[in-house]
Design a protein around this motif. Structure first.
Motif, PDB file in Angstrom:
ATOM      1  N   GLU A   2       0.856  -1.189   0.000  1.00  0.00           N
ATOM      2  CA  GLU A   2       0.000   0.000   0.000  1.00  0.00           C
ATOM      3  C   GLU A   2       0.888   1.234   0.000  1.00  0.00           C
ATOM      4  N   PRO A   3       0.845   2.046  -1.065  1.00  0.00           N
ATOM      5  CA  PRO A   3       1.684   3.238  -1.099  1.00  0.00           C
ATOM      6  C   PRO A   3       1.262   4.253  -0.046  1.00  0.00           C
ATOM      7  N   GLU A   4       2.169   5.183   0.255  1.00  0.00           N
ATOM      8  CA  GLU A   4       1.910   6.220   1.246  1.00  0.00           C
ATOM      9  C   GLU A   4       0.785   7.138   0.780  1.00  0.00           C
ATOM     10  N   ASP A   5       0.263   7.929   1.719  1.00  0.00           N
ATOM     11  CA  ASP A   5      -0.739   8.943   1.371  1.00  0.00           C
ATOM     12  C   ASP A   5      -0.136   9.892   0.348  1.00  0.00           C
ATOM     13  N   GLY A   6      -0.957  10.352  -0.575  1.00  0.00           N
ATOM     14  CA  GLY A   6      -0.480  11.287  -1.589  1.00  0.00           C
ATOM     15  C   GLY A   6       0.171  10.621  -2.781  1.00  0.00           C
ATOM     16  N   VAL A   7       0.163   9.279  -2.795  1.00  0.00           N
ATOM     17  CA  VAL A   7       0.748   8.531  -3.910  1.00  0.00           C
ATOM     18  C   VAL A   7      -0.388   7.851  -4.661  1.00  0.00           C
ATOM     19  N   LEU A   8      -0.468   8.118  -5.964  1.00  0.00           N
ATOM     20  CA  LEU A   8      -1.493   7.518  -6.815  1.00  0.00           C
ATOM     21  C   LEU A   8      -0.893   6.303  -7.501  1.00  0.00           C
ATOM     22  N   ARG A   9      -1.418   5.128  -7.198  1.00  0.00           N
ATOM     23  CA  ARG A   9      -0.940   3.902  -7.841  1.00  0.00           C
ATOM     24  C   ARG A   9      -1.566   3.820  -9.232  1.00  0.00           C
ATOM     25  N   ILE A  10      -0.709   3.720 -10.244  1.00  0.00           N
ATOM     26  CA  ILE A  10      -1.159   3.649 -11.631  1.00  0.00           C
ATOM     27  C   ILE A  10      -1.267   2.199 -12.091  1.00  0.00           C
ATOM     28  N   SER A  11      -0.317   1.393 -11.661  1.00  0.00           N
ATOM     29  CA  SER A  11      -0.295  -0.041 -11.951  1.00  0.00           C
ATOM     30  C   SER A  11       0.325  -0.709 -10.732  1.00  0.00           C
ATOM     31  N   PRO A  12       0.444  -2.027 -10.716  1.00  0.00           N
ATOM     32  CA  PRO A  12       0.996  -2.664  -9.519  1.00  0.00           C
ATOM     33  C   PRO A  12       2.359  -2.100  -9.072  1.00  0.00           C
ATOM     34  N   ARG A  13       3.222  -1.688 -10.008  1.00  0.00           N
ATOM     35  CA  ARG A  13       4.536  -1.166  -9.603  1.00  0.00           C
ATOM     36  C   ARG A  13       4.744   0.306  -9.890  1.00  0.00           C
ATOM     37  N   LEU A  14       3.878   0.924 -10.658  1.00  0.00           N
ATOM     38  CA  LEU A  14       4.074   2.311 -11.077  1.00  0.00           C
ATOM     39  C   LEU A  14       3.155   3.238 -10.303  1.00  0.00           C
ATOM     40  N   ALA A  15       3.716   4.379  -9.876  1.00  0.00           N
ATOM     41  CA  ALA A  15       2.933   5.343  -9.105  1.00  0.00           C
ATOM     42  C   ALA A  15       3.321   6.764  -9.498  1.00  0.00           C
ATOM     43  N   MET A  16       2.492   7.696  -9.057  1.00  0.00           N
ATOM     44  CA  MET A  16       2.744   9.108  -9.289  1.00  0.00           C
ATOM     45  C   MET A  16       2.478   9.857  -7.995  1.00  0.00           C
ATOM     46  N   THR A  17       3.278  10.889  -7.731  1.00  0.00           N
ATOM     47  CA  THR A  17       3.060  11.718  -6.560  1.00  0.00           C
ATOM     48  C   THR A  17       3.439  13.156  -6.866  1.00  0.00           C
ATOM     49  N   THR A  18       2.852  14.074  -6.110  1.00  0.00           N
ATOM     50  CA  THR A  18       3.233  15.479  -6.185  1.00  0.00           C
ATOM     51  C   THR A  18       3.920  15.900  -4.886  1.00  0.00           C
ATOM     52  N   SER A  19       4.220  14.940  -4.034  1.00  0.00           N
ATOM     53  CA  SER A  19       4.796  15.217  -2.726  1.00  0.00           C
ATOM     54  C   SER A  19       6.254  15.679  -2.830  1.00  0.00           C
ATOM     55  N   ARG A  20       6.577  16.703  -2.072  1.00  0.00           N
ATOM     56  CA  ARG A  20       7.958  17.199  -1.986  1.00  0.00           C
ATOM     57  C   ARG A  20       8.867  16.145  -1.351  1.00  0.00           C
ATOM     58  N   ASP A  21       8.291  15.293  -0.507  1.00  0.00           N
ATOM     59  CA  ASP A  21       9.086  14.292   0.226  1.00  0.00           C
ATOM     60  C   ASP A  21       9.874  13.383  -0.708  1.00  0.00           C
ATOM     61  N   ILE A  22       9.288  13.013  -1.841  1.00  0.00           N
ATOM     62  CA  ILE A  22      10.004  12.116  -2.749  1.00  0.00           C
ATOM     63  C   ILE A  22      11.215  12.817  -3.356  1.00  0.00           C
ATOM     64  N   LEU A  23      11.113  14.120  -3.568  1.00  0.00           N
ATOM     65  CA  LEU A  23      12.265  14.877  -4.079  1.00  0.00           C
ATOM     66  C   LEU A  23      13.380  14.929  -3.042  1.00  0.00           C
ATOM     67  N   VAL A  24      13.005  15.062  -1.783  1.00  0.00           N
ATOM     68  CA  VAL A  24      13.997  15.045  -0.697  1.00  0.00           C
ATOM     69  C   VAL A  24      14.677  13.676  -0.639  1.00  0.00           C
ATOM     70  N   ASP A  25      13.872  12.613  -0.736  1.00  0.00           N
ATOM     71  CA  ASP A  25      14.438  11.259  -0.721  1.00  0.00           C
ATOM     72  C   ASP A  25      15.411  11.060  -1.874  1.00  0.00           C
ATOM     73  N   ILE A  26      15.035  11.494  -3.068  1.00  0.00           N
ATOM     74  CA  ILE A  26      15.915  11.353  -4.238  1.00  0.00           C
ATOM     75  C   ILE A  26      17.194  12.148  -4.023  1.00  0.00           C
ATOM     76  N   ALA A  27      17.064  13.368  -3.524  1.00  0.00           N
ATOM     77  CA  ALA A  27      18.226  14.233  -3.302  1.00  0.00           C
ATOM     78  C   ALA A  27      19.204  13.634  -2.301  1.00  0.00           C
ATOM     79  N   HIS A  28      18.690  12.824  -1.371  1.00  0.00           N
ATOM     80  CA  HIS A  28      19.536  12.207  -0.340  1.00  0.00           C
ATOM     81  C   HIS A  28      19.942  10.779  -0.693  1.00  0.00           C
ATOM     82  N   GLY A  29      19.637  10.365  -1.925  1.00  0.00           N
ATOM     83  CA  GLY A  29      20.027   9.023  -2.356  1.00  0.00           C
ATOM     84  C   GLY A  29      19.128   7.919  -1.859  1.00  0.00           C
ATOM     85  N   ASP A  30      17.956   8.266  -1.319  1.00  0.00           N
ATOM     86  CA  ASP A  30      17.022   7.272  -0.782  1.00  0.00           C
ATOM     87  C   ASP A  30      15.756   7.156  -1.629  1.00  0.00           C
ATOM     88  N   GLY A  31      15.825   7.615  -2.863  1.00  0.00           N
ATOM     89  CA  GLY A  31      14.639   7.642  -3.712  1.00  0.00           C
ATOM     90  C   GLY A  31      14.294   6.294  -4.300  1.00  0.00           C
TER      91      GLY A  31
END
Length: 197
Positions: free
Chosen positions: A101-130
């Protein structure tokens, strides 16, 4: 927009791609490949997969958002997602294999693909945890109730299956040809047709 109950409903295009036909009258969508992120009787929303934004870099966007990055950051592709709300960012990304179950604010498009507008994912990517794979789209393509279906009936779009390789591949220019070939269509033959049924 409500999510579909099934990813494989034949009338629901969520998770599929739209391939612009040669007769596409809207120049913003000429030779476009669009991932449909949500589709219901309320309308549809998608992101263009093959429009690079060469003047916008991921690192510049992170700097504007005052997100500090780690050394050796793997850049994320930045694309023009569509003409609606062009200043709004959408991150397409892969979910972990074991993600139930993806986090709040994450739209599941298919079993493995999702979309989000959350700033948190950008922070995770910037810190190498994306996520394993991600792409950032600015703006989106939107259709009101029945509008996409009307455009398809007028032979404006061909639908097809999406794939991670097509979505996350860094080279944008060959995606239209690749998407057509994946449907068994020779682009050179199609380009000589009017695009009307």
């Amino acid at each position: 927009m409500t999510m579909p109950t099934s990813f494989r409903d034949d009338t629901n295009l969520t998770g599929r791609i739209l391939i612009a036909m040669p007769g596409m009258e809207d120049p913003r969508f000429a030779r476009a490949v669009v991932l449909v992120c949500a589709h219901s009787d309320e309308g549809a929303m998608g992101l263009i997969l093959n429009r690079a934004m060469p003047d916008v870099s991921f690192s510049d966007l992170l700097e504007q958002l005052e997100i500090k990055t780690e050394d050796g950051l793997t850049p994320v592709e930045v694309r023009f997602g569509g003409p609606v709300e062009p200043a709004r960012g959408f991150v397409l990304h892969l979910l972990p294999e074991d993600d139930e179950e993806p986090e709040d604010g994450v739209l599941r498009i298919s079993p493995r693909l999702a979309m989000t507008t959350s700033r948190d994912i950008l922070v995770d990517i910037a810190h190498g945890d994306g996520p394993e794979a991600a792409v950032l789209a600015l703006g989106y393509a939107g259709w009101g109730p029945g509008q996409l279906e009307d455009e398809m009936a007028a032979n404006g779009w061909l639908t097809g299956e999406s794939g991670e390789e097509l979505i996350f591949a860094p080279a944008d220019s060959p995606k239209w040809d690749i998407a057509l070939k994946a449907q068994g269509i020779d682009p050179s033959t199609l380009s000589t047709m009017s695009g009307r049924a």
